[in-house]
Design a protein around this motif. Structure first.
Motif, PDB file in Angstrom:
ATOM      1  N   LEU A 116       2.753  -8.024 -14.144  1.00 21.11           N
ATOM      2  CA  LEU A 116       1.394  -7.650 -13.485  1.00 21.11           C
ATOM      3  C   LEU A 116       1.841  -6.721 -12.032  1.00 21.11           C
ATOM      4  N   PRO A 117       0.941  -5.842 -11.888  1.00 22.20           N
ATOM      5  CA  PRO A 117       1.215  -5.175 -10.590  1.00 22.20           C
ATOM      6  C   PRO A 117       0.530  -6.197  -9.412  1.00 22.20           C
ATOM      7  N   LEU A 118       1.183  -6.053  -8.106  1.00 22.96           N
ATOM      8  CA  LEU A 118       0.853  -7.068  -7.048  1.00 22.96           C
ATOM      9  C   LEU A 118      -0.558  -6.885  -6.852  1.00 22.96           C
ATOM     10  N   LEU A 121      -1.840  -9.514  -9.412  1.00 20.57           N
ATOM     11  CA  LEU A 121      -1.293 -10.750  -8.948  1.00 20.57           C
ATOM     12  C   LEU A 121      -1.835 -11.460  -7.721  1.00 20.57           C
ATOM     13  N   LEU A 122      -1.973 -10.497  -6.822  1.00 22.56           N
ATOM     14  CA  LEU A 122      -2.496 -11.426  -5.344  1.00 22.56           C
ATOM     15  C   LEU A 122      -4.246 -11.378  -5.553  1.00 22.56           C
ATOM     16  N   THR A 300       3.758   0.185   0.025  1.00 19.32           N
ATOM     17  CA  THR A 300       3.237   0.106  -1.263  1.00 19.32           C
ATOM     18  C   THR A 300       2.666  -1.507  -1.277  1.00 19.32           C
ATOM     19  N   ALA A 301       3.778  -2.369  -0.577  1.00 23.00           N
ATOM     20  CA  ALA A 301       3.478  -3.796  -0.722  1.00 23.00           C
ATOM     21  C   ALA A 301       2.255  -3.961   0.262  1.00 23.00           C
ATOM     22  N   ALA A 302       1.939  -3.208   1.392  1.00 29.79           N
ATOM     23  CA  ALA A 302       0.786  -3.304   2.192  1.00 29.79           C
ATOM     24  C   ALA A 302      -0.484  -2.844   1.382  1.00 29.79           C
ATOM     25  N   ALA A 303      -0.324  -1.851   0.823  1.00 33.89           N
ATOM     26  CA  ALA A 303      -1.514  -1.340   0.086  1.00 33.89           C
ATOM     27  C   ALA A 303      -1.801  -2.090  -1.157  1.00 33.89           C
ATOM     28  N   HIS A 304      -0.995  -2.862  -1.814  1.00 29.30           N
ATOM     29  CA  HIS A 304      -1.345  -3.901  -2.939  1.00 29.30           C
ATOM     30  C   HIS A 304      -2.239  -4.914  -1.977  1.00 29.30           C
ATOM     31  N   PHE A 305      -1.805  -5.430  -0.838  1.00 29.03           N
ATOM     32  CA  PHE A 305      -2.588  -6.267  -0.312  1.00 29.03           C
ATOM     33  C   PHE A 305      -3.982  -6.064   0.318  1.00 29.03           C
TER      34      PHE A 305
END
Ligand SMILES: [Mg+2]
Length: 354
Positions: A116-118, A121-122, A300-305
């Motif tokens: 799953l993309p983050l 998943l989140l 990118t991690a922050a954008a997923h959040f």
């Protein structure tokens, strides 16, 4: 799944032009890319990108911390994220940027294992976010010209750095507002440059030219936040005053903020960001995800959040726009102006040649 190796790559990234904020001017940055290998053959990537003035951590200190964590965490399950944070926190206080690097790489692995993309998943259901773009401290003419350029590229929210010279700040904001028209959202970031009295004085002069001011007071001056908030018409955002869930709890309990700027490098990664956002949301306070001078790995991690959480109203994830694109980095998200579309690939959705 077990961690077999944690490596850190120190990468220098050049800026396309010098960037000035109230306490320094930057032309190139070093950042640390974290690579976690596992016995399942999956590899996860993260980023540790400290700014000394914000977290009292440098690339050098975080390199040492990451080497320490590499020894500590080999053999651990990368999916047991809370257990990993407990282990890191018990062994070494602080070093939130190094912890963020590990945390992001583990979430990348978690997404890859789940397929799953983050953002999914989140818990999210959409893969698009809107980010602002930040203008450094420049002359009114240069700021107006830059603002016009970003708006022409499709950005609808601009953040202006202020705090060095009052007359110039006022002239810059007026020039930018004139250049972009009434429909673009303008927010200010004073990076701790003002007192409470001075903030109230300045914000009265900015009036409805801007919608919010970020961190006008010194990071440890949280006592005066509620006073400022009650005496300005714009929204008050805190950034450097909030690193942890405990900081956030104190500030929202005191009525000291309309908005909290969460940065993964301050919060030890996505795990800490979840806690800060939950506290803010419970108190009716919205959040923004901001960034240090990070590459697309951290962004990118922050954008997923952001994509995964309705309480995150703003994103300030523009670091990559000021960098010359690194050749070793692919994927994550595509942007059309301020609209970022995240990949559907598992984890961060990135390919990193390191
Ligand atoms: Mg800020």
């Amino acid at each position: 799944m077990k961690i077999t190796k944690i490596e850190t790559f120190r990468q220098q990234v050049e800026l396309t032009e010098p960037f000035k904020i109230s306490f320094r001017t930057i032309t190139a940055v070093d950042t640390l890319i974290v690579k976690i290998s596992t016995d399942a053959g999956l590899v996860g990537f993260g980023e540790a990108s400290p700014i000394e003035q914000v977290t009292a951590e440098s690339v050098d200190t975080e390199q040492v911390a990451l080497d320490f964590f590499a020894d500590l965490l080999v053999g651990s399950d990368p999916c047991a994220i809370e257990a990993l944070h407990t282990k890191m926190d018990s062994a070494l206080a602080g070093h939130t940027a190094a912890k963020a690097g590990i945390d992001i790489a583990c979430f990348d692995l978690l997404g890859k294992q789940a397929g799953l993309p983050l953002w999914k998943l989140l818990g999210g259901n959409a893969n698009q976010i809107v980010s602002d773009v930040t203008l450094g401290i420049e002359s009114p003419e240069k700021a107006a010209q830059d603002a016009k350029k970003w708006v022409a590229q499709g950005f609808t929210e601009l953040k202006l750095k202020v705090g060095v010279d009052d007359a110039s700040d006022l002239a810059t904001v007026k020039a930018v507002r004139e250049a972009v028209g009434p429909d673009i959202d303008l927010r200010l970031d004073a990076n701790q440059a003002w007192t409470a009295k001075h903030t109230i004085h300045m914000m009265a002069q900015f009036g409805d030219l801007v919608s919010a001011v970020e961190q006008p007071l010194p990071a440890d001056d949280t006592r005066d936040l509620a006073l400022v908030r009650a005496n300005i018409d714009q929204q008050l955002m805190v950034d450097e005053s909030v690193h942890s869930a405990k900081d956030a709890l104190k500030i929202v309990a005191d009525g000291g903020a309309d908005l909290i700027n969460i940065k993964l490098q301050k919060s030890s990664g996505l795990w800490g960001a979840e806690q800060i956002n939950a506290i803010a949301e419970s108190a009716g306070v919205n959040t923004m995800l901001g960034c240090m001078l990070e590459t697309k790995v951290g962004l990118t991690a922050a954008a997923h959040f952001v994509a995964a959480h309705k309480n995150v109203h703003f994103a300030d994830l523009d670091g990559f726009l000021t960098f010359k694109a690194p050749a070793w980095l692919h994927g994550g998200f595509e942007n059309d102006g301020g609209v970022f579309t995240l990949s559907d690939e598992p984890g961060l959705g990135m390919t990193i040649d390191l």
